[in-house]
Design a protein around this motif. Sequence first.
Motif, short mmCIF file in Angstrom:
data_model
loop_
_atom_site.label_atom_id
_atom_site.label_comp_id
_atom_site.label_asym_id
_atom_site.label_seq_id
_atom_site.Cartn_x
_atom_site.Cartn_y
_atom_site.Cartn_z
N ARG A 40 14.91 -5.02 -24.70
CA ARG A 40 15.25 -4.39 -23.43
C ARG A 40 16.21 -5.24 -22.61
O ARG A 40 17.09 -4.74 -21.93
N ASP A 44 22.63 -3.29 -21.75
CA ASP A 44 23.33 -3.30 -20.47
C ASP A 44 22.99 -2.05 -19.68
O ASP A 44 22.91 -0.95 -20.22
N GLU A 45 22.84 -2.24 -18.39
CA GLU A 45 22.60 -1.10 -17.52
C GLU A 45 23.95 -0.47 -17.17
O GLU A 45 24.94 -1.16 -16.97
N GLU A 46 23.95 0.85 -17.07
CA GLU A 46 25.18 1.53 -16.69
C GLU A 46 25.39 1.38 -15.19
O GLU A 46 24.49 1.59 -14.38
N LYS A 47 26.60 1.01 -14.82
CA LYS A 47 26.92 0.85 -13.40
C LYS A 47 27.33 2.20 -12.82
O LYS A 47 28.08 2.95 -13.44
#
Length: 50
Positions: A40, A44-47
């Motif tokens: 996890r 990468d988190e989406e911006k």
Amino acid sequence: MSVLYVAVPLALVLGGGGLIACLLCIRSGQYDDLDTPAVRMLIDEEKSKD
């Protein structure tokens, strides 16, 4: 010798409690997905474009 009258039932109660706790965790689904939490932090988190 008399300490066994206390130690053996106490060990059985604690062992049974641990077994019951383990079974409850397994039935609730806590151990279903063992791979996702390990990777996890690599996802990468989406911006947002706000």
